[in-house]
Motif scaffolding. Structure first.
Motif, PDB file in Angstrom:
ATOM      1  N   ASN A  59       0.857  -1.191   0.000  1.00  0.00           N
ATOM      2  CA  ASN A  59       0.000   0.000   0.000  1.00  0.00           C
ATOM      3  C   ASN A  59       0.886   1.231   0.000  1.00  0.00           C
ATOM      4  N   THR A  60       0.304   2.388  -0.270  1.00  0.00           N
ATOM      5  CA  THR A  60       1.102   3.605  -0.440  1.00  0.00           C
ATOM      6  C   THR A  60       1.736   4.080   0.869  1.00  0.00           C
ATOM      7  N   ARG A  61       1.056   3.872   1.973  1.00  0.00           N
ATOM      8  CA  ARG A  61       1.645   4.289   3.251  1.00  0.00           C
ATOM      9  C   ARG A  61       2.954   3.557   3.505  1.00  0.00           C
ATOM     10  N   ASP A  62       2.938   2.234   3.307  1.00  0.00           N
ATOM     11  CA  ASP A  62       4.157   1.455   3.515  1.00  0.00           C
ATOM     12  C   ASP A  62       5.211   1.779   2.458  1.00  0.00           C
ATOM     13  N   ASP A  66      -4.700   0.746 -10.918  1.00  0.00           N
ATOM     14  CA  ASP A  66      -5.048  -0.640 -10.563  1.00  0.00           C
ATOM     15  C   ASP A  66      -5.686  -0.726  -9.185  1.00  0.00           C
ATOM     16  N   GLY A  67      -5.813   0.409  -8.516  1.00  0.00           N
ATOM     17  CA  GLY A  67      -6.458   0.431  -7.200  1.00  0.00           C
ATOM     18  C   GLY A  67      -5.484   0.408  -6.045  1.00  0.00           C
ATOM     19  N   GLU A  97       1.512   4.893  -8.969  1.00  0.00           N
ATOM     20  CA  GLU A  97       1.406   6.346  -8.851  1.00  0.00           C
ATOM     21  C   GLU A  97       2.391   6.876  -7.807  1.00  0.00           C
ATOM     22  N   ALA A  98       2.588   6.120  -6.720  1.00  0.00           N
ATOM     23  CA  ALA A  98       3.551   6.527  -5.688  1.00  0.00           C
ATOM     24  C   ALA A  98       4.971   6.521  -6.250  1.00  0.00           C
ATOM     25  N   MET A  99       5.280   5.511  -7.057  1.00  0.00           N
ATOM     26  CA  MET A  99       6.583   5.467  -7.718  1.00  0.00           C
ATOM     27  C   MET A  99       6.785   6.709  -8.590  1.00  0.00           C
TER      28      MET A  99
END
Length: 334
Positions: A80-83, A116-117, A122-124
């Motif tokens: 997930n984006t937080r991690d 992709d959900g 997107e974070a990359m």
């Protein structure tokens, strides 16, 4: 010294990468010696990961003053984006740098993509826009995921197992990376320790001018072995071709690569080692495989509950419980 260009990244490094997973098993003083010697002898690519405990910190301790002269690749297993952001910030802090050259998704079960959900790709992209990473990569053991990543056009580099035990589908993947100008980083070029002839492994990969092998290095003698090939690269002569042919006959097929993604086992079977015993019996000294410790490990296979967790998690789609059973049978009759 041979050099390799990592596809559209235009990164050019020595064709000898330092795989930093094993240095987590040694002291800071020992890793200092290895890393500094590697750099002094021309190795300029270092592959690590957030999950390799203190590997990143050891690279920084030994080489932070050489940061502008080396390429660092690290990885995140975030789901997930937080991690993702936590992993990235921790890696940057550990590596004592404000950017990572190649940041890789670490063996995800799927190919991260925009919308992709998960938000991971997107974070990359955001990390790249912020200058915290230079290029986006992915590592995997699953051929289907690697193929999807390559087809997507989203990735600058692909890290995948590759050695002279590769099958045709894996060889095709390597060729396709060159066609699409995607940097190919070869892990497990010694097939998880099953290949004992590093000169043959080096000569085979030497045929692929776009492939960068990363060698897992833990001991000085291992480092020296690969450093010597920078001065005189092994070639595919008759002797080496006979070694490769013999190993292919003996080892190719449904063998465990010791990637470890089947673990943990609910009953504590050492699957990556026990599933390779029939091969080890032919390639390792009898004094090693006949110890009380090995006997205990192999007998643990009898405790298998057939839960099939290992089979479901195996990226090579091996029937792991059946492989364990066969290896125990061989061991008991050897």
């Amino acid at each position: 010294m041979k050099k390799v260009r990592l596809g559209k990244t235009n990164i050019i490094v020595q064709k000898n990468g330092f795989g930093a997973l094993p240095i987590q098993r040694i002291s800071y003083e020992e890793s200092d010696l290895l890393l500094k010697k590697a750099f002094q002898q021309g190795i300029d690519f270092y592959d690590t990961a957030r999950m390799y405990s203190d590997s990143e910190e050891k690279i920084a301790r030994a080489l932070s003053d050489k940061r502008h002269k080396i390429i660092i690749a690290s990885k995140t297993m975030a789901k997930n984006t937080r991690d993702f952001w936590e992993d990235l910030h921790t890696s940057l802090e550990n590596l004592k740098t404000d950017y990572i050259d190649i940041y890789q998704f670490h063996t995800p079960a799927f190919c991260p993509a925009p919308e992709d959900g998960s938000g991971l790709y997107e974070a990359m992209e955001e990390a790249k826009n912020q200058g915290k990473i230079r290029f986006i990569g992915i590592t995997n053991h699953r051929l289907a995921v690697a193929q999807e990543a390559l087809k997507s056009g989203l990735y600058d580099t692909l890290q995948f197992p590759f050695s002279y035990l590769a099958d045709q589908r894996e060889i095709d993947l390597v060729h396709q990376c060159k066609e699409k100008d995607v940097g190919f980083i070869a892990m497990k070029a010694l097939a998880g320790g099953l290949i004992h002839h590093s000169d043959a492994a080096y000569a085979y990969i030497g045929q692929f001018d776009h492939v960068l092998p990363i060698w897992g290095i833990q001991k000085e003698r291992e480092l020296e072995e690969f450093l010597q090939y920078q001065k005189a690269s092994p070639v595919l002569n008759e002797r080496i071709e006979s070694i490769i042919e013999r190993d292919r006959e003996e080892l190719m097929g449904d063998f465990c690569r010791a990637c470890g993604y089947c673990l943990p086992c609910p009953v504590d079977i050492d699957i990556p080692q026990c599933a390779r015993m029939s091969l080890l019996l032919r390639r390792a000294p009898n004094s090693m495989t006949s110890t009380d410790e090995w006997k205990r490990k192999m007998l643990m296979i009898e405790q298998c509950t057939q839960c099939n967790q290992c089979k479901e998690k195996c990226p090579y789609e091996l029937d792991t419980p059946e492989l364990l059973r066969k290896n125990l049978e061989v061991y008991q009759t050897y």
